[in-house]
Design a protein around this motif. Sequence first.
Motif, PDB file in Angstrom:
ATOM      1  N   ASP A  49       0.892  -1.069   0.078  1.00  0.00           N
ATOM      2  CA  ASP A  49       0.158   0.080   0.014  1.00  0.00           C
ATOM      3  C   ASP A  49       0.919   1.128  -0.106  1.00  0.00           C
ATOM      4  O   ASP A  49       0.666   1.920  -0.798  1.00  0.00           O
ATOM      5  N   GLN A  52       2.362   1.637  -3.278  1.00  0.00           N
ATOM      6  CA  GLN A  52       1.491   2.404  -4.471  1.00  0.00           C
ATOM      7  C   GLN A  52       1.216   3.687  -4.264  1.00  0.00           C
ATOM      8  O   GLN A  52       1.285   4.468  -5.204  1.00  0.00           O
ATOM      9  N   ASP A  53       1.055   3.892  -2.687  1.00  0.00           N
ATOM     10  CA  ASP A  53       0.901   5.386  -2.671  1.00  0.00           C
ATOM     11  C   ASP A  53       2.163   6.321  -3.023  1.00  0.00           C
ATOM     12  O   ASP A  53       1.897   7.639  -3.509  1.00  0.00           O
ATOM     13  N   VAL A  56       1.912   7.018  -7.009  1.00  0.00           N
ATOM     14  CA  VAL A  56       1.293   7.961  -7.305  1.00  0.00           C
ATOM     15  C   VAL A  56       2.067   9.280  -7.115  1.00  0.00           C
ATOM     16  O   VAL A  56       1.931  10.222  -7.935  1.00  0.00           O
ATOM     17  N   LYS A  57       2.516   9.360  -5.966  1.00  0.00           N
ATOM     18  CA  LYS A  57       3.210  10.781  -5.661  1.00  0.00           C
ATOM     19  C   LYS A  57       4.471  10.962  -6.619  1.00  0.00           C
ATOM     20  O   LYS A  57       4.626  12.199  -7.138  1.00  0.00           O
ATOM     21  N   THR A  82       6.370   8.734   2.582  1.00  0.00           N
ATOM     22  CA  THR A  82       4.994   8.238   2.478  1.00  0.00           C
ATOM     23  C   THR A  82       4.941   7.125   3.608  1.00  0.00           C
ATOM     24  O   THR A  82       3.824   7.053   4.145  1.00  0.00           O
ATOM     25  N   HIS A  86       2.263   7.482   6.583  1.00  0.00           N
ATOM     26  CA  HIS A  86       1.192   6.292   6.624  1.00  0.00           C
ATOM     27  C   HIS A  86       1.186   6.018   8.041  1.00  0.00           C
ATOM     28  O   HIS A  86       0.170   5.713   8.782  1.00  0.00           O
TER      29      HIS A  86
END
Length: 184
Positions: A49, A52-53, A56-57, A82, A86
């Motif tokens: 997760d 993936q985040d 995207v950034k 990230t 998180h």
Amino acid sequence: MPLSTELDELLAACRRREPAAQRALYARYASRMLGVARRYARSVAEAEDILQDAFVKVFTHLGEFRAEGSLEGWVRRIVVTTALNHWQSGQHRRQQLLLDDVPEPFAPDADAFDRLGVAEVLALMEQLPDGCRMVLNLYAVDGYTHGEIAELLGIQESTSKAQLSKARKQLTLLHQRQANYLRL
């Protein structure tokens, strides 16, 4: 620092939001960055997760990359940030743990830690309380200073230093317990 022509072309295509280029850039760095995310996460699913985040950034902010350092280093910093965001978001924290609340373990044999392999150290690190694990990763693995860690985690610099000391002692203690268990 100039980038290779191949990487320059790949980045240009990613900036134009071409899916094939984005897949190629992801494939180029995903496995290494998953390893980075995994050190900060409590599970592989959580690390995925985070990864993936982070990507995207990366794709959202690719226009801000100035090629003053390596692209891999820039991506790594995004993954680490990230992962910290998180963790700090509280969504994946089972309880609110103040970094100062981790008890100080007794001082075991420091040489025991020096005899560990990488896989053993990573397995032991997963057993540390979140605060100790975060500081140890940031300082010893990713090379952040205590000042930077304090800023990233919203703590005092002295707390970062104390947590690093506690993490090292706890790793040694965990290793000794494991070695004693294996002798039984």
